[in-house]
Scaffold this motif. Structure first.
Motif, PDB file in Angstrom:
ATOM      1  N   ARG A  16      -0.755   6.003   1.617  1.00  0.00           N
ATOM      2  CA  ARG A  16       0.667   6.307   1.247  1.00  0.00           C
ATOM      3  C   ARG A  16       1.017   5.518   0.332  1.00  0.00           C
ATOM      4  O   ARG A  16       2.331   5.492  -0.127  1.00  0.00           O
ATOM      5  N   GLY A  17      -0.040   4.797  -0.656  1.00  0.00           N
ATOM      6  CA  GLY A  17       0.598   4.170  -1.886  1.00  0.00           C
ATOM      7  C   GLY A  17       0.897   2.806  -1.655  1.00  0.00           C
ATOM      8  O   GLY A  17       1.248   2.267  -2.860  1.00  0.00           O
ATOM      9  N   PHE A  18       0.779   1.986  -0.489  1.00  0.00           N
ATOM     10  CA  PHE A  18       1.084   0.624  -0.597  1.00  0.00           C
ATOM     11  C   PHE A  18      -0.065  -0.303  -1.461  1.00  0.00           C
ATOM     12  O   PHE A  18      -1.121   0.013  -1.297  1.00  0.00           O
ATOM     13  N   ALA A  19       0.369  -1.354  -2.151  1.00  0.00           N
ATOM     14  CA  ALA A  19      -0.453  -2.068  -2.927  1.00  0.00           C
ATOM     15  C   ALA A  19      -0.853  -3.082  -1.996  1.00  0.00           C
ATOM     16  O   ALA A  19      -0.416  -3.642  -0.789  1.00  0.00           O
ATOM     17  N   PRO A  20      -2.129  -3.670  -2.503  1.00  0.00           N
ATOM     18  CA  PRO A  20      -2.854  -4.448  -1.458  1.00  0.00           C
ATOM     19  C   PRO A  20      -1.961  -5.832  -1.262  1.00  0.00           C
ATOM     20  O   PRO A  20      -2.157  -6.367  -0.294  1.00  0.00           O
ATOM     21  N   GLU A  21      -1.118  -6.245  -2.378  1.00  0.00           N
ATOM     22  CA  GLU A  21      -0.652  -7.496  -2.095  1.00  0.00           C
ATOM     23  C   GLU A  21       0.478  -7.297  -1.087  1.00  0.00           C
ATOM     24  O   GLU A  21       1.365  -8.527  -0.630  1.00  0.00           O
ATOM     25  N   THR A  22       1.099  -6.091  -1.160  1.00  0.00           N
ATOM     26  CA  THR A  22       2.223  -5.991  -0.348  1.00  0.00           C
ATOM     27  C   THR A  22       1.636  -5.779   1.320  1.00  0.00           C
ATOM     28  O   THR A  22       2.157  -6.584   2.166  1.00  0.00           O
ATOM     29  N   MET A  23       0.597  -5.213   1.481  1.00  0.00           N
ATOM     30  CA  MET A  23      -0.245  -5.279   2.950  1.00  0.00           C
ATOM     31  C   MET A  23      -0.528  -6.525   3.154  1.00  0.00           C
ATOM     32  O   MET A  23      -0.703  -6.981   4.395  1.00  0.00           O
ATOM     33  N   ALA A  24      -0.918  -7.645   2.272  1.00  0.00           N
ATOM     34  CA  ALA A  24      -1.368  -8.925   2.414  1.00  0.00           C
ATOM     35  C   ALA A  24      -0.153  -9.820   2.946  1.00  0.00           C
ATOM     36  O   ALA A  24      -0.500 -10.738   3.777  1.00  0.00           O
ATOM     37  N   ARG A  25       1.015  -9.496   2.994  1.00  0.00           N
ATOM     38  CA  ARG A  25       2.030 -10.026   3.536  1.00  0.00           C
ATOM     39  C   ARG A  25       2.163  -9.812   5.123  1.00  0.00           C
ATOM     40  O   ARG A  25       2.922 -10.583   6.062  1.00  0.00           O
ATOM     41  N   MET A  26       1.583  -8.688   5.482  1.00  0.00           N
ATOM     42  CA  MET A  26       1.611  -8.483   6.964  1.00  0.00           C
ATOM     43  C   MET A  26       0.633  -9.426   7.921  1.00  0.00           C
ATOM     44  O   MET A  26      -0.423  -9.676   7.490  1.00  0.00           O
ATOM     45  N   ARG A  27       1.184 -10.199   8.993  1.00  0.00           N
ATOM     46  CA  ARG A  27       0.328 -10.546   9.856  1.00  0.00           C
ATOM     47  C   ARG A  27       0.003  -9.929  11.080  1.00  0.00           C
ATOM     48  O   ARG A  27       0.310  -9.847  11.824  1.00  0.00           O
ATOM     49  N   CYS A  28      -1.552  -9.856  11.084  1.00  0.00           N
ATOM     50  CA  CYS A  28      -2.139  -8.929  11.907  1.00  0.00           C
ATOM     51  C   CYS A  28      -3.554  -9.496  11.961  1.00  0.00           C
ATOM     52  O   CYS A  28      -4.136  -9.048  11.103  1.00  0.00           O
ATOM     53  N   PRO A  29      -4.061 -10.123  13.058  1.00  0.00           N
ATOM     54  CA  PRO A  29      -3.261 -10.385  14.238  1.00  0.00           C
ATOM     55  C   PRO A  29      -2.299 -11.651  13.972  1.00  0.00           C
ATOM     56  O   PRO A  29      -2.418 -12.331  13.006  1.00  0.00           O
ATOM     57  N   MET A  30      -1.383 -11.580  14.514  1.00  0.00           N
ATOM     58  CA  MET A  30      -0.259 -12.666  14.464  1.00  0.00           C
ATOM     59  C   MET A  30      -0.221 -13.646  15.597  1.00  0.00           C
ATOM     60  O   MET A  30      -1.008 -13.501  16.606  1.00  0.00           O
ATOM     61  N   GLY A  31       0.188 -14.647  15.384  1.00  0.00           N
ATOM     62  CA  GLY A  31       0.211 -15.918  16.087  1.00  0.00           C
ATOM     63  C   GLY A  31      -0.529 -16.886  15.624  1.00  0.00           C
ATOM     64  O   GLY A  31      -1.416 -16.813  14.843  1.00  0.00           O
ATOM     65  N   LEU A  32      -0.597 -18.252  16.185  1.00  0.00           N
ATOM     66  CA  LEU A  32      -1.280 -19.253  15.896  1.00  0.00           C
ATOM     67  C   LEU A  32      -2.843 -19.192  16.377  1.00  0.00           C
ATOM     68  O   LEU A  32      -2.885 -19.321  17.699  1.00  0.00           O
ATOM     69  N   ALA A  33      -3.690 -19.464  15.808  1.00  0.00           N
ATOM     70  CA  ALA A  33      -4.941 -19.171  16.236  1.00  0.00           C
ATOM     71  C   ALA A  33      -5.172 -20.442  17.136  1.00  0.00           C
ATOM     72  O   ALA A  33      -6.190 -20.389  18.298  1.00  0.00           O
ATOM     73  N   GLU A  34      -4.512 -21.567  17.055  1.00  0.00           N
ATOM     74  CA  GLU A  34      -4.707 -22.960  17.995  1.00  0.00           C
ATOM     75  C   GLU A  34      -4.282 -22.655  19.470  1.00  0.00           C
ATOM     76  O   GLU A  34      -4.790 -23.449  20.179  1.00  0.00           O
TER      77      GLU A  34
END
Length: 278
Positions: free
Chosen positions: A212-230
């Motif tokens: 869809r044309g989204f740039a890698p740096e924009t997608m990098a802002r997404m947290r997935c998986p989300m949450g604290l690993a600890e």
């Protein structure tokens, strides 16, 4: 209503306000030191003397509310010709923001994790909009300060949030998750975006978003998986605690900073979770 009663009621409603206090008086002034006034976006409670001084105080307080400032402020006013008041003295006012949310959060999805997460977020200094197309998925009683939104066009709700908002997506439908993700990333003015799911889900979504044309740096802002690993565990409440912890870490790290369009989210600095949440 007295200022202290107004503060208590506004806090219960989750409505931000500014407490204005006269902390110093010199010469002739309309009210004595210690006088207080509570200012919201639409109302005032009590008075610091009326006239142009009170008007200027209301104006400053509402500017603080509009900018979501959480810093106290001191201002000195001369009550002479500049304010059009005949007292002739001077006064110093203290402006204290109260109840300003650290984060405005849109939670998409009223499933089991959403039902565990929203009460946690509601207990934090956050303003929460809980969004789903399914009325019957919401509990009968909502936590104080949570706005329930039932809308068949769930994606339309993305645009209703102000810049710098937090988005958490955990709906019952992967295609809906994708459409929400595209709408949120297109805005690209969020402080935090978390998507429930595994690393496999992330890879699939990134592939489709690239198409869809989204740039890698924009997608990098997404947290997935989300949450604290600890925070380990796969129970809904354990996942909810993990996500809430990441929200807290994000708004504490971003305290006092403005989120600008295109600026990398502070969440990028957080460790990636290893939990598969799909």
């Amino acid at each position: 209503m007295s200022w202290i009663s107004a503060l208590a009621e506004l806090q219960q409603q989750g409505q931000p306000c500014v407490l204005v206090t006269i902390i110093e008086e010199r010469g002739s002034t309309p009210r004595n030191a210690g006088s207080k006034m509570v200012v919201t976006a639409e109302r005032i409670f009590e008075t610091i003397g009326g006239g142009h001084l009170e008007y200027k105080a209301m104006q400053l307080a509402r500017e603080m509310l509009e900018s979501r400032s959480q810093d106290t402020r001191l201002e000195r006013f001369s009550l002479g010709a500049s304010l059009g008041q005949c007292c002739g003295g001077a006064t110093v006012l203290l402006f204290e923001p109260m109840g300003q949310p650290q984060a405005q959060i849109a939670v998409f999805g009223a499933g089991h994790v959403g039902r565990a997460l929203v009460p946690l977020l509601a207990s934090l200094p956050c303003k929460v909009r809980w969004i789903d197309s399914r009325e019957n998925e919401f509990p009968a009683q909502l936590p104080a300060g949570v706005d329930k939104v039932v809308n068949d066009e769930v994606v339309d709700e993305v645009d209703s949030m102000p810049a710098g908002s937090y988005y958490i997506v955990m709906t019952h439908n992967h295609q809906l998750d994708l459409e929400l993700t595209a709408a949120i990333l297109k805005r690209n003015d969020f402080a935090y975006y978390g998507l429930i799911g595994s690393q496999t889900k992330r890879v699939k979504f990134e592939h489709r978003l690239r198409e869809r044309g989204f740039a890698p740096e924009t997608m990098a802002r997404m947290r997935c998986p989300m949450g604290l690993a600890e925070v380990k565990g796969k129970l809904p409440v354990e996942i909810a605690v993990s996500i809430a912890g990441e929200v807290i870490a994000t708004y504490n790290a971003a305290f006092g900073q403005d989120v600008k369009k295109g600026q990398p989210s502070i969440a990028k600095l957080l460790p990636s979770s290893r939990r598969a949440q799909s």
